[in-house]
Design an enzyme around this catalytic site. Structure first.
Site, mmCIF file in Angstrom:
data_model
loop_
_atom_site.group_PDB
_atom_site.id
_atom_site.type_symbol
_atom_site.label_atom_id
_atom_site.label_comp_id
_atom_site.label_asym_id
_atom_site.label_seq_id
_atom_site.Cartn_x
_atom_site.Cartn_y
_atom_site.Cartn_z
ATOM 1 N N HIS A 175 -177.285 63.238 -85.595
ATOM 2 C CA HIS A 175 -178.274 62.158 -85.500
ATOM 3 C C HIS A 175 -178.643 61.824 -84.067
ATOM 4 O O HIS A 175 -177.759 61.711 -83.208
ATOM 5 C CB HIS A 175 -177.725 60.903 -86.193
ATOM 6 N N ASP A 193 -174.232 61.556 -82.720
ATOM 7 C CA ASP A 193 -173.138 62.341 -83.296
ATOM 8 C C ASP A 193 -173.655 63.773 -83.424
ATOM 9 O O ASP A 193 -174.620 64.133 -82.760
ATOM 10 C CB ASP A 193 -172.626 61.719 -84.606
ATOM 11 N N SER A 202 -180.119 59.854 -93.940
ATOM 12 C CA SER A 202 -179.366 59.126 -92.917
ATOM 13 C C SER A 202 -180.209 58.778 -91.692
ATOM 14 O O SER A 202 -179.830 57.889 -90.924
ATOM 15 C CB SER A 202 -178.148 59.940 -92.486
#
Ligand SMILES: *[C@@H]1O[C@H](CO)[C@@H](O)[C@H](O)[C@H]1NC(C)=O
Ligand SMILES: *[C@@H]1O[C@H](CO)[C@@H](O)[C@H](O)[C@H]1NC(C)=O
Ligand SMILES: *[C@@H]1O[C@H](CO)[C@@H](O)[C@H](O)[C@H]1NC(C)=O
Ligand SMILES: *[C@@H]1O[C@H](CO)[C@@H](O)[C@H](O)[C@H]1NC(C)=O
Length: 359
Positions: free
Chosen positions: A326, A323, A41
């Site tokens: 990240h 978040d 991610s």
């Protein structure tokens, strides 16, 4: 885009994005003709959008600072590899494998997938992801398409020799595997030292698969301070501090990865170069204006990702985390600059990306 604070830091980013998105500069070529991206991610730019998984980010407020809004990137604006792409003077971001129709695959493809790991099972308790092995399979598919374009596999490989290969993966083998004994047995099966060895052995095979189909310039990125994410601190930290045992596991992984880079720089010295980026070596310094280090900027759900359509913090440039997992785009900018042109030599080994692409 609203970047109220730290204009001296954010200005280069704005210029880079403007330059890239509006095709200001028609002259000039990128520093390498092509860039292939493998990872999770931290690098995903849309490959999870159509997968059956809760690990998605193609909704607001993700992308609030990205020119085209939410895309499937897990941050507010560009990722670190997006910014490295701009520093390499590509005129566009590299397209996700999930949507290469209409793109020039000769310039590269991004195979990265949120929740993916080196191990096939990592992250699967949340649904589908594209593990590193499958990302390599996707690359073989792209290589065969390039072979058709260029008139044969031999010509394709010659061309692919000139590309840069960026591999940034491993966090989910810990966060979404080793640290979740209720879902995965790895922590019963392996000591932290043994687990790192198993991961690096598997990674070394994948890197050799890439070498077999023409890869010669490799950027490998280590695991960051996974014990210091807001999620780790709030779920497993004592008294609001980092989970040091988890950071220790990242250090062991990184030591092994650095040794692999040394080994491969000898084994493939005739034709290849490998570099290691030490993501724990830290670009985060309060002097850059960060004030919030351990809380997410957006309101988060149980899975640590932003809740759809909720308003994020306004002073995003003061937050390290977007978040619960990240980094914000400002952190990505610092990471990208440090990876590309190492003012901190502890960050890139044995050279930075700028020197790798010149060599
Ligand atoms: C796929 O890529 C094309 C061209 O690059 C773009 O116009 C389109 O919006 C993309 N589709 C999705 C679903 O992202
Ligand atoms: C946590 O904080 C409390 C109160 O400040 C203190 O008594 C305790 O020793 C701390 N625990 C650890 C593990 O640092
Ligand atoms: C990475 O950087 C950290 C912090 O500077 C350092 O302690 C560690 O030894 C480095 N790891 C490697 C493999 O170079
Ligand atoms: C890289 O950094 C050095 C010193 O920090 C600087 O002189 C040089 O201009 C930088 N190169 C680029 C391309 O930013």
């Amino acid at each position: 885009m609203t970047f109220e604070t730290r204009p001296w830091l954010v200005l280069p980013l704005l210029l880079l994005i403007a330059n890239c998105m509006q095709h200001y500069s028609v002259h000039g070529e990128s520093k390498v003709p092509c860039l292939f991206i493998f990872g999770d991610s931290l690098s995903d730019n849309g490959n999870n959008n159509n997968l059956v998984t809760t690990t998605k980010s193609n909704y607001k407020p993700y992308g609030i600072d990205f020119p085209t809004g939410p895309t499937g990137r897990f941050t507010n604006g560009p990722t670190a590899i997006d910014i490295i792409t701009l520093l390499l003077e590509f005129k566009d971001f590299i397209p996700p494998y999930a949507n290469i129709s209409g793109s020039d695959i000769l310039k590269g493809v991004n195979y990265a997938s949120g929740a993916a790991g080196i191990r096939v099972e990592s992250g699967k308790h949340m649904g589908d992801d594209i593990s590193l092995g499958l990302q390599i399979t996707h690359h073989l598919d792209v290589v065969s398409k390039i072979a058709i374009k260029l008139g044969g596999l031999r010509k394709a490989k010659e061309y692919l020799n000139k590309c840069l290969y960026y591999v940034n993966i491993g966090s989910n083998d810990y966060i979404n595997n080793y640290f979740l004994p209720q879902f995965y047995p790895t922590s019963y099966l392996y000591s932290p030292q043994k687990y790192a060895e198993v991961l690096i052995n598997q990674l070394s095979l994948y890197l050799q698969n890439l070498h077999d189909v023409g890869a010669r310039k490799f950027v490998t990125v280590g695991v960051g301070l996974i014990g210091c994410t807001p999620n780790a601190i709030s779920t497993r930290g004592t008294n609001g501090s980092c989970v040091e045992e988890e950071n220790a596991d990242a250090f062991i992984f990184n030591d092994n990865l650095k040794s692999l880079v040394d080994l491969f720089n000898i084994k493939f010295s005739a034709d290849s170069k490998f570099i290691f980026i030490n993501s724990t070596a830290g670009t985060i310094d309060p002097s850059f204006g960060f004030t919030v280090f351990d809380v997410a900027c957006c309101p988060t759900a149980d899975n640590g990702l932003c809740i759809r359509d909720q308003m994020p913090c306004e002073n995003r440039n003061e937050y390290v985390f977007w978040d619960e997992f990240h980094p914000t785009t400002v952190v990505n900018l610092l990471t990208a600059i440090a990876s590309y042109n190492a003012s901190n030599p502890a960050f890139t080994y044995p050279m930075d990306i700028e020197h790798l692409v010149q060599s």
